[in-house]
Motif scaffolding. Sequence first.
Motif, PDB file in Angstrom:
ATOM      1  N   ASP A   1     -35.505 -13.130  -2.093  1.00 54.94           N
ATOM      2  CA  ASP A   1     -34.391 -12.203  -1.920  1.00 54.94           C
ATOM      3  C   ASP A   1     -34.868 -10.926  -1.259  1.00 54.94           C
ATOM      4  O   ASP A   1     -36.021 -10.800  -0.848  1.00 54.94           O
ATOM      5  CB  ASP A   1     -33.720 -11.897  -3.266  1.00 54.94           C
ATOM      6  CG  ASP A   1     -34.712 -11.382  -4.306  1.00 54.94           C
ATOM      7  OD1 ASP A   1     -35.709 -10.741  -3.917  1.00 54.94           O
ATOM      8  OD2 ASP A   1     -34.493 -11.618  -5.500  1.00 54.94           O
ATOM      9  N   ARG A   2     -33.965  -9.961  -1.164  1.00 53.33           N
ATOM     10  CA  ARG A   2     -34.256  -8.712  -0.478  1.00 53.33           C
ATOM     11  C   ARG A   2     -35.328  -7.892  -1.179  1.00 53.33           C
ATOM     12  O   ARG A   2     -36.078  -7.140  -0.542  1.00 53.33           O
ATOM     13  CB  ARG A   2     -32.972  -7.894  -0.349  1.00 53.33           C
ATOM     14  CG  ARG A   2     -31.900  -8.593   0.450  1.00 53.33           C
ATOM     15  CD  ARG A   2     -30.533  -8.014   0.157  1.00 53.33           C
ATOM     16  NE  ARG A   2     -30.288  -6.781   0.879  1.00 53.33           N
ATOM     17  CZ  ARG A   2     -29.514  -6.698   1.953  1.00 53.33           C
ATOM     18  NH1 ARG A   2     -28.921  -7.782   2.426  1.00 53.33           N
ATOM     19  NH2 ARG A   2     -29.307  -5.548   2.548  1.00 53.33           N
ATOM     20  N   ALA A   3     -35.400  -8.004  -2.491  1.00 57.83           N
ATOM     21  CA  ALA A   3     -36.436  -7.265  -3.214  1.00 57.83           C
ATOM     22  C   ALA A   3     -37.819  -7.704  -2.741  1.00 57.83           C
ATOM     23  O   ALA A   3     -38.704  -6.876  -2.491  1.00 57.83           O
ATOM     24  CB  ALA A   3     -36.295  -7.482  -4.718  1.00 57.83           C
ATOM     25  N   GLN A   4     -38.007  -9.009  -2.601  1.00 56.29           N
ATOM     26  CA  GLN A   4     -39.295  -9.504  -2.105  1.00 56.29           C
ATOM     27  C   GLN A   4     -39.528  -9.044  -0.664  1.00 56.29           C
ATOM     28  O   GLN A   4     -40.671  -8.780  -0.276  1.00 56.29           O
ATOM     29  CB  GLN A   4     -39.334 -11.024  -2.179  1.00 56.29           C
ATOM     30  CG  GLN A   4     -39.523 -11.584  -3.583  1.00 56.29           C
ATOM     31  CD  GLN A   4     -39.960 -13.030  -3.566  1.00 56.29           C
ATOM     32  OE1 GLN A   4     -39.569 -13.806  -2.689  1.00 56.29           O
ATOM     33  NE2 GLN A   4     -40.759 -13.412  -4.529  1.00 56.29           N
ATOM     34  N   ALA A   5     -38.457  -8.951   0.108  1.00 55.26           N
ATOM     35  CA  ALA A   5     -38.595  -8.492   1.489  1.00 55.26           C
ATOM     36  C   ALA A   5     -39.087  -7.048   1.526  1.00 55.26           C
ATOM     37  O   ALA A   5     -39.947  -6.686   2.339  1.00 55.26           O
ATOM     38  CB  ALA A   5     -37.259  -8.624   2.223  1.00 55.26           C
ATOM     39  N   ILE A   6     -38.535  -6.211   0.644  1.00 52.68           N
ATOM     40  CA  ILE A   6     -38.972  -4.812   0.583  1.00 52.68           C
ATOM     41  C   ILE A   6     -40.438  -4.715   0.187  1.00 52.68           C
ATOM     42  O   ILE A   6     -41.218  -3.960   0.780  1.00 52.68           O
ATOM     43  CB  ILE A   6     -38.081  -4.022  -0.398  1.00 52.68           C
ATOM     44  CG1 ILE A   6     -36.658  -3.886   0.165  1.00 52.68           C
ATOM     45  CG2 ILE A   6     -38.667  -2.636  -0.676  1.00 52.68           C
ATOM     46  CD1 ILE A   6     -35.659  -3.298  -0.806  1.00 52.68           C
ATOM     47  N   VAL A   7     -40.830  -5.497  -0.808  1.00 52.66           N
ATOM     48  CA  VAL A   7     -42.229  -5.507  -1.248  1.00 52.66           C
ATOM     49  C   VAL A   7     -43.131  -5.916  -0.091  1.00 52.66           C
ATOM     50  O   VAL A   7     -44.152  -5.267   0.190  1.00 52.66           O
ATOM     51  CB  VAL A   7     -42.414  -6.455  -2.444  1.00 52.66           C
ATOM     52  CG1 VAL A   7     -43.900  -6.636  -2.737  1.00 52.66           C
ATOM     53  CG2 VAL A   7     -41.708  -5.909  -3.681  1.00 52.66           C
TER      54      VAL A   7
ATOM     55  N   GLU B   1     -27.115 -12.202  -8.438  1.00 52.19           N
ATOM     56  CA  GLU B   1     -26.805 -13.630  -8.421  1.00 52.19           C
ATOM     57  C   GLU B   1     -26.508 -14.092  -7.002  1.00 52.19           C
ATOM     58  O   GLU B   1     -26.798 -15.238  -6.627  1.00 52.19           O
ATOM     59  CB  GLU B   1     -25.602 -13.920  -9.336  1.00 52.19           C
ATOM     60  CG  GLU B   1     -25.371 -15.407  -9.621  1.00 52.19           C
ATOM     61  CD  GLU B   1     -24.604 -16.112  -8.513  1.00 52.19           C
ATOM     62  OE1 GLU B   1     -24.786 -17.347  -8.357  1.00 52.19           O
ATOM     63  OE2 GLU B   1     -23.817 -15.441  -7.814  1.00 52.19           O
ATOM     64  N   ALA B   2     -25.947 -13.202  -6.213  1.00 50.86           N
ATOM     65  CA  ALA B   2     -25.629 -13.527  -4.819  1.00 50.86           C
ATOM     66  C   ALA B   2     -26.856 -13.500  -3.922  1.00 50.86           C
ATOM     67  O   ALA B   2     -26.768 -13.791  -2.728  1.00 50.86           O
ATOM     68  CB  ALA B   2     -24.582 -12.551  -4.288  1.00 50.86           C
ATOM     69  N   GLY B   3     -28.005 -13.161  -4.483  1.00 45.90           N
ATOM     70  CA  GLY B   3     -29.243 -13.187  -3.714  1.00 45.90           C
ATOM     71  C   GLY B   3     -29.643 -11.872  -3.101  1.00 45.90           C
ATOM     72  O   GLY B   3     -30.577 -11.811  -2.296  1.00 45.90           O
ATOM     73  N   GLU B   4     -28.957 -10.800  -3.460  1.00 48.31           N
ATOM     74  CA  GLU B   4     -29.304  -9.492  -2.925  1.00 48.31           C
ATOM     75  C   GLU B   4     -30.130  -8.702  -3.941  1.00 48.31           C
ATOM     76  O   GLU B   4     -30.023  -8.912  -5.145  1.00 48.31           O
ATOM     77  CB  GLU B   4     -28.044  -8.706  -2.566  1.00 48.31           C
ATOM     78  CG  GLU B   4     -27.228  -9.353  -1.462  1.00 48.31           C
ATOM     79  CD  GLU B   4     -26.222  -8.400  -0.862  1.00 48.31           C
ATOM     80  OE1 GLU B   4     -26.470  -7.186  -0.888  1.00 48.31           O
ATOM     81  OE2 GLU B   4     -25.207  -8.880  -0.360  1.00 48.31           O
TER      82      GLU B   4
ATOM     83  N   VAL C   1     -29.899 -12.042   7.528  1.00 45.94           N
ATOM     84  CA  VAL C   1     -30.677 -11.878   6.302  1.00 45.94           C
ATOM     85  C   VAL C   1     -31.113 -13.239   5.762  1.00 45.94           C
ATOM     86  O   VAL C   1     -32.279 -13.440   5.407  1.00 45.94           O
ATOM     87  CB  VAL C   1     -29.869 -11.112   5.229  1.00 45.94           C
ATOM     88  CG1 VAL C   1     -30.620 -11.133   3.897  1.00 45.94           C
ATOM     89  CG2 VAL C   1     -29.606  -9.684   5.673  1.00 45.94           C
ATOM     90  N   THR C   2     -30.177 -14.168   5.717  1.00 45.24           N
ATOM     91  CA  THR C   2     -30.489 -15.513   5.214  1.00 45.24           C
ATOM     92  C   THR C   2     -31.595 -16.159   6.036  1.00 45.24           C
ATOM     93  O   THR C   2     -32.541 -16.740   5.485  1.00 45.24           O
ATOM     94  CB  THR C   2     -29.233 -16.396   5.253  1.00 45.24           C
ATOM     95  OG1 THR C   2     -28.227 -15.831   4.408  1.00 45.24           O
ATOM     96  CG2 THR C   2     -29.550 -17.807   4.774  1.00 45.24           C
ATOM     97  N   ARG C   3     -31.490 -16.053   7.347  1.00 49.59           N
ATOM     98  CA  ARG C   3     -32.484 -16.687   8.224  1.00 49.59           C
ATOM     99  C   ARG C   3     -33.860 -16.055   8.092  1.00 49.59           C
ATOM    100  O   ARG C   3     -34.880 -16.748   8.048  1.00 49.59           O
ATOM    101  CB  ARG C   3     -32.003 -16.624   9.672  1.00 49.59           C
ATOM    102  CG  ARG C   3     -30.847 -17.579   9.961  1.00 49.59           C
ATOM    103  CD  ARG C   3     -30.337 -17.423  11.381  1.00 49.59           C
ATOM    104  NE  ARG C   3     -29.260 -18.373  11.672  1.00 49.59           N
ATOM    105  CZ  ARG C   3     -28.501 -18.338  12.751  1.00 49.59           C
ATOM    106  NH1 ARG C   3     -28.696 -17.388  13.655  1.00 49.59           N
ATOM    107  NH2 ARG C   3     -27.544 -19.235  12.930  1.00 49.59           N
ATOM    108  N   LEU C   4     -33.910 -14.725   8.015  1.00 47.46           N
ATOM    109  CA  LEU C   4     -35.226 -14.092   7.936  1.00 47.46           C
ATOM    110  C   LEU C   4     -35.889 -14.355   6.582  1.00 47.46           C
ATOM    111  O   LEU C   4     -37.108 -14.533   6.506  1.00 47.46           O
ATOM    112  CB  LEU C   4     -35.146 -12.600   8.264  1.00 47.46           C
ATOM    113  CG  LEU C   4     -34.560 -11.617   7.257  1.00 47.46           C
ATOM    114  CD1 LEU C   4     -35.613 -11.101   6.292  1.00 47.46           C
ATOM    115  CD2 LEU C   4     -33.933 -10.418   8.000  1.00 47.46           C
ATOM    116  N   LEU C   5     -35.088 -14.427   5.522  1.00 46.77           N
ATOM    117  CA  LEU C   5     -35.653 -14.750   4.218  1.00 46.77           C
ATOM    118  C   LEU C   5     -36.191 -16.178   4.211  1.00 46.77           C
ATOM    119  O   LEU C   5     -37.258 -16.449   3.637  1.00 46.77           O
ATOM    120  CB  LEU C   5     -34.604 -14.586   3.112  1.00 46.77           C
ATOM    121  CG  LEU C   5     -34.129 -13.165   2.818  1.00 46.77           C
ATOM    122  CD1 LEU C   5     -33.062 -13.167   1.729  1.00 46.77           C
ATOM    123  CD2 LEU C   5     -35.296 -12.269   2.397  1.00 46.77           C
TER     124      LEU C   5
END
Length: 216
Positions: free
Chosen positions: A199-205, A120-123, A188-192
């Motif tokens: 979120d970070r999951a999409q970043a990993i993908v 929920e916090a976006g991680e 993290v917020t800025r790069l997303l």
Amino acid sequence: MTIRVLVVDDQTMVRAGFRLLLADEPDIEVVAEASNGRDAVAQAARFRPDVVLMDIRMPEMDGLEATRRILAADADTRVLILTTFDLDDYVFEALRAGASGFVLKDEPPEQLLGAVRTVEAGEALLSPTVTRRVIRRFATLGGHAPPAAVAELTPREREVFRLISRGLSNAEIGQELFISDATVKTHVTRLLQKLDLRDRAQAIVLAYQTGLFDEA
């Protein structure tokens, strides 16, 4: 702020168990339940939950397809995949569908509660073991061109991105780079935002589909 949760599972007792567990938490409210993917899509459209606890194997429509449809309708929703099957294909397909996390149903209650709050916090919620398996699987794909926005990342944002792709938490990234958790969160917020990622999951993908950090 209360976290609004939709519980999706084809087993009535499992749904009841999750509802009882979540009901004891002052910051979490179960707003609806669904017994299959089709119903989940309808309930998500009606109640607009913050987090969907989503089973994978269900009749009529499985959790992966339901995840795709829910996120296509509302990209702000976070989907946490629940399963008894600790298999690579489920992890891989859940992330491709847009899920923010993946947890096993038999994990301790406190871990499930923490998972709800984390996504929920976006991680992203990926254990180091799961992250390593996902990295190996996505690394075999490769070949996708990185988005042009990658060039807009600052050197520090790119470094934070690299550590995210390794599955590190904000605290671990802060320790690695000798910066505060608040500073990590800002990067993290800025790069997303720059990469237009949820979120970070999409970043990993993205990192492993494009081979941005092959050294990882």
